[in-house]
Motif scaffolding. Structure first.
Motif, short mmCIF file in Angstrom:
data_model
loop_
_atom_site.label_atom_id
_atom_site.label_comp_id
_atom_site.label_asym_id
_atom_site.label_seq_id
_atom_site.Cartn_x
_atom_site.Cartn_y
_atom_site.Cartn_z
N LEU A 222 41.44 71.11 1.41
CA LEU A 222 42.17 71.99 2.33
C LEU A 222 42.73 73.20 1.58
O LEU A 222 42.65 74.33 2.07
N VAL A 223 43.28 72.95 0.40
CA VAL A 223 43.84 74.06 -0.38
C VAL A 223 42.73 75.04 -0.77
O VAL A 223 42.90 76.26 -0.67
N LYS A 224 41.56 74.49 -1.20
CA LYS A 224 40.45 75.37 -1.55
C LYS A 224 39.97 76.15 -0.34
O LYS A 224 39.73 77.36 -0.41
N SER A 225 39.82 75.45 0.79
CA SER A 225 39.32 76.12 2.00
C SER A 225 40.33 77.14 2.51
O SER A 225 39.96 78.23 2.95
N ALA A 226 41.62 76.77 2.45
CA ALA A 226 42.64 77.69 2.93
C ALA A 226 42.68 78.97 2.11
O ALA A 226 42.99 80.05 2.62
N ALA A 227 42.34 78.85 0.81
CA ALA A 227 42.31 80.04 -0.04
C ALA A 227 41.26 81.04 0.45
O ALA A 227 41.42 82.25 0.29
N SER A 228 40.18 80.52 1.06
CA SER A 228 39.13 81.42 1.55
C SER A 228 39.56 82.20 2.78
O SER A 228 38.91 83.17 3.16
N LEU A 229 40.66 81.77 3.43
CA LEU A 229 41.12 82.48 4.62
C LEU A 229 41.57 83.89 4.29
O LEU A 229 41.54 84.78 5.15
N SER A 230 42.00 84.10 3.05
CA SER A 230 42.52 85.42 2.68
C SER A 230 41.46 86.51 2.72
O SER A 230 41.79 87.69 2.80
N THR A 231 40.18 86.11 2.67
CA THR A 231 39.11 87.11 2.68
C THR A 231 38.61 87.41 4.09
O THR A 231 37.75 88.25 4.27
N THR A 232 39.16 86.70 5.10
CA THR A 232 38.71 86.89 6.48
C THR A 232 39.71 87.77 7.21
O THR A 232 40.88 87.41 7.36
N LEU A 233 39.25 88.95 7.65
CA LEU A 233 40.13 89.91 8.31
C LEU A 233 39.81 90.09 9.79
O LEU A 233 40.54 90.77 10.49
N ASN A 234 38.72 89.47 10.23
CA ASN A 234 38.39 89.52 11.66
C ASN A 234 39.13 88.40 12.38
O ASN A 234 38.96 87.22 12.02
N PRO A 235 39.97 88.68 13.39
CA PRO A 235 40.77 87.63 14.03
C PRO A 235 39.92 86.50 14.60
O PRO A 235 40.26 85.32 14.43
N ALA A 236 38.81 86.81 15.27
CA ALA A 236 37.97 85.76 15.87
C ALA A 236 37.39 84.86 14.78
O ALA A 236 37.40 83.62 14.91
N GLN A 237 36.86 85.45 13.72
CA GLN A 237 36.31 84.66 12.63
C GLN A 237 37.39 83.83 11.94
O GLN A 237 37.15 82.69 11.54
N LEU A 238 38.59 84.41 11.79
CA LEU A 238 39.69 83.68 11.16
C LEU A 238 40.06 82.44 11.95
O LEU A 238 40.22 81.35 11.38
N LEU A 239 40.18 82.57 13.27
CA LEU A 239 40.56 81.42 14.10
C LEU A 239 39.49 80.34 14.07
O LEU A 239 39.80 79.14 14.00
N ASP A 240 38.22 80.72 14.11
CA ASP A 240 37.14 79.73 14.01
C ASP A 240 37.16 79.03 12.66
O ASP A 240 36.93 77.82 12.57
N ARG A 241 37.46 79.78 11.61
CA ARG A 241 37.50 79.18 10.26
C ARG A 241 38.67 78.21 10.13
O ARG A 241 38.52 77.12 9.56
N VAL A 242 39.84 78.56 10.68
CA VAL A 242 40.99 77.65 10.66
C VAL A 242 40.67 76.38 11.44
O VAL A 242 41.00 75.27 11.00
N ALA A 243 40.01 76.52 12.59
CA ALA A 243 39.63 75.34 13.38
C ALA A 243 38.66 74.45 12.61
O ALA A 243 38.76 73.22 12.63
#
Length: 731
Positions: A222-243
């Protein structure tokens, strides 16, 4: 009573007493033997109990040692092997197996083995979930033992080896099968029911260690995956990635993530996993649940969404999506969104560990969502900046004030979502130079003249409330130089909750005013530049006419070369144009062609007009005319670019020309073009010493000297040009 009878009785009494004493002694001896036997049995029982206690103590010690060793391990196969080794050291049986549940194959798969027979097992060993004692133990969800060697049906076979005793302990966690421990021995009665608590305790510790490993692995991932969220700036892609991360870290079947902007009413959502159809058809209900989590600011864990009153209205019938876990996304303590996961895949409900992981993900998501929203705000600002920049460019590109007014008015109308809009531009004399309104197809729209006049005279923004939701604003279009007019808008104030867009309008107007002023000044500058350019063109034309007249007077000295300059100039220009030379080089080529023989002014008529062959001294003077011509025009600025043609028009590709004997690309390009054109014209013109030849013959000669006297590239271009020359030039 006679004495003899008394004596007889006394004797009889004594005999009876002796008999009774013997009987008591025998009874006492018999009782002593019985006590000894009882004591012996008691001693054996105590010894057995002592042995059992010693065995139990050894088991407890081994169990504690096993637990202690597990604390430093985070690898399931290593932990399984440790369990197998510990059980074998305690029971000394032939085989100990630790198997895990392969949910994909629905079989038990070998993870670790110990004992003498372990070497005969394949690393890919599998065992059925339903057959034999293993299947019965799994169905019963409790340990089972076989120990009757007299019953052939109790003989166990594993990997072609038969065993008289077997113990099976299912590995269960929260009601889910994780695997099994199997102990086998050839001797019957090798295992006792009293051994079961120890093996069960060890199995429980092993399952808990596996669960801790999974939790640690999930946390790390989770920590590794959550770190990848910082590179996602598109809101739709960010929400799908968090899900997606929520599904993976909690083992959920389906996840929903939603955020709601502070100034919006609609939820923006993302999802991951396979959602049952009813999930997709209840958007309003899900938004309501989002709002519930949003308002509560706390996590929510539900075992069955059908039975909980907060979620009972959801009609999903999918068994794997009954459980639910939800947590809010908080930014600076305030809710921004929520994460919802459904259907724990490996358990009936989500655990506290799942809640911890989801809360941790929510923290990372909050940071990324905030960054994403800031980026979106920045993009909006950049979009406005780009719009203003485009506005400036479009105004600068037009000389028409009405078009400039249209650009400014339309931009303001669209940017601020005005219901009506207008713009008036005035001259320095106070006359209206341009007037526009939007929408342009509404003839009822009138300029608020009084308010416009007030804004222009005071050079201040003017407001006029029209209703509770409508207001009119007039902004003067001005710079430090002067006021150019005013822009007015009627807007719905409810669309701009929390603020009036005065600052944004002011920025637009300031940008428009500067651009408008620049456009006006630029138009004036262009008019002046156009006049200067026209005068310069006329001056150049007069120069060229002067040059042509000069060369005509020079050719008048030698009638044989009359009109030669004009023809060779046209041919050279045709070659230069075909080669794609820029206009400046074409102009230099043209002037060089006109002036190429200007140096002959310095050659006397006795040499220039001599009918016969020149002697060496005369020829030496004739060869100086290119240098003489270059010196004549060297100090004339607008003719300096023609010097390469004038100074080098008699050079040749192989170095046989004059006056410098240059070769190849040492000869300037414009001179190489002129040389080919000059020779072609000379060959196709009459001379005293020979008659002219046809264009075909001239081309054949020039082609034969390509690479010798002439630049091959220019010769190729000449061949193409000749086909397109007008007949007037060819004649």
């Amino acid at each position: 009573m006679n004495q003899s009878r008394v004596l007889g009785r006394q004797t009889n009494t004594k005999n009876l007493a002796d008999t009774l004493d013997l009987s008591d002694s025998l009874s006492h001896l018999k009782a002593t033997d019985q006590n000894i036997e009882l004591l012996t049995r008691r001693i054996k029982e105590l010894e057995h109990r002592l042995l059992i206690e010693r065995i139990r103590n050894e088991q407890l010690l081994s169990l504690n040692e096993f637990s202690h060793q597990l604390e430093s391990l985070l690898d399931q196969p290593v932990e399984a092997q440790l369990a197998a080794n510990t059980l074998h050291s305690v029971f000394k049986c032939n085989l100990v197996l630790v198997l895990f549940h392969n949910s994909t194959e629905q079989r038990l798969q070998l993870m670790a083995a110990a004992g003498p027979d372990a070497q005969g097992l394949s690393a890919n060993f599998r065992h059925s979930l339903t057959r034999g004692l293993v299947g019965r133990a799994i169905r019963a969800r409790r340990p089972l033992i076989t120990r009757d060697s007299n019953d052939p049906g109790q003989v166990v076979e594993i990997a072609h080896l038969q065993y008289g005793a077997q113990m099976v302990v299912p590995l269960m966690y929260h009601g889910n099968l994780e695997g099994a421990i199997i102990l086998c021995d050839a001797e019957p009665d090798a295992f006792d029911p009293e051994d079961l608590p120890y093996v069960e305790a060890l199995a429980n510790r092993l399952v808990i260690a596996w669960e801790n490993d999974r939790n640690w692995h999930n946390l790390t991932e989770l920590v590794k995956s959550a770190a990848s969220l910082s590179t996602t700036l598109n809101p739709a892609q960010l929400l799908d990635r968090v899900a997606e991360i929520a599904c993976t870290s909690t083992g959920a079947s389906f996840a929903l993530v939603g955020i709601r902007h502070e100034d919006r009413r609609e939820w923006q959502t993302g999802s991951s996993g396979k959602a049952p159809l009813p999930f997709l058809s209840t958007r309003a209900e899900w938004h309501s649940l989002f709002q519930t989590i949003f308002n509560s600011k706390t996590s929510l864990r539900i075992r069955d969404i059908h039975k909980d009153p907060r979620t009972a209205r959801f009609t999903s019938t999918a068994g794997d999506c009954r459980s639910m876990l939800a947590t809010p996304i908080l930014i600076d303590g305030e809710p921004t969104g929520a994460i919802l996961v459904f259907g724990k895949q490996t358990a009936p409900a989500f655990s506290e560990q799942d809640e911890f992981l989801l809360n941790l993900l929510s923290t990372h998501a909050a940071v990324s969502v905030e960054r994403c929203l800031l980026d979106e705000q920045l993009r909006t600002t950049l979009k406005t900046t780009q719009l203003l920049y485009d506005l400036s460019i479009r105004i600068a590109e037009t000389d028409n004030l009405n078009l400039a007014a249209q650009v400014i008015g339309r931009t303001a109308f669209r940017l601020f979502q005005a219901s009506t809009c207008g713009l008036v531009l005035i001259s320095e004399d106070g006359l209206v130079e341009a007037s526009v309104v939007f929408p342009g197809d509404d003839p009822q729209i009138q300029h608020p003249e009084a308010l416009i006049r007030q804004a222009i005279e005071t050079r201040q923004i003017a407001f006029q409330p029209l209703s509770d939701d409508q207001s009119r604003i007039v902004i003067p279009i001005q710079t430090s130089r002067r006021c150019y007019g005013a822009l007015w808008l009627e807007m719905d104030t409810s669309l701009h909750t929390g603020h009036q867009p005065v600052d944004e309008i002011r920025i637009l107007i300031n940008q428009a005013a500067v651009a408008l002023e620049r456009s006006i000044l630029l138009a004036e500058t262009r008019q002046q530049a156009s006049k200067i350019a026209q005068a310069y063109t006329e001056l150049e034309q007069s120069y060229d006419q002067t040059l042509l007249a000069l060369m005509n007077s020079l050719e008048a000295r030698d009638h044989e070369t009359e009109t030669h300059t004009l023809r060779v100039s046209q041919t050279a220009l045709a070659i230069g144009e075909r080669m794609g030379l820029p206009a400046s080089e074409l102009k230099a080529l043209q002037r060089g062609a006109l002036l190429h023989d200007i140096g002959k002014i310095g050659i006397s008529d006795s040499i220039l007009l001599k009918k016969g062959k020149l002697d060496p001294a005369e020829w030496n003077l004739m060869q100086k005319h290119p240098d003489i011509g270059a010196e004549i025009i060297r100090d004339i600025p607008f003719l300096s670019e023609a010097i390469p043609v004038v100074a080098n028009h008699h050079e040749r590709w192989n170095g046989s020309g004059y006056p410098k004997g240059l070769r190849g690309e040492e000869i300037p390009l414009l001179a190489r073009i002129f040389i080919v054109a000059d020779v072609f014209d000379a060959l196709t013109s009459d001379r005293v010493y020979r008659e002219k030849i046809t264009c075909k013959a001239a081309l054949e000669y020039i082609n034969s000297q390509s690479g010798i006297l002439f630049d091959p590239q220019i010769v190729d271009v000449l061949n193409r040009v000749i086909r397109d020359l007008p007949e007037a030039i060819l004649e």
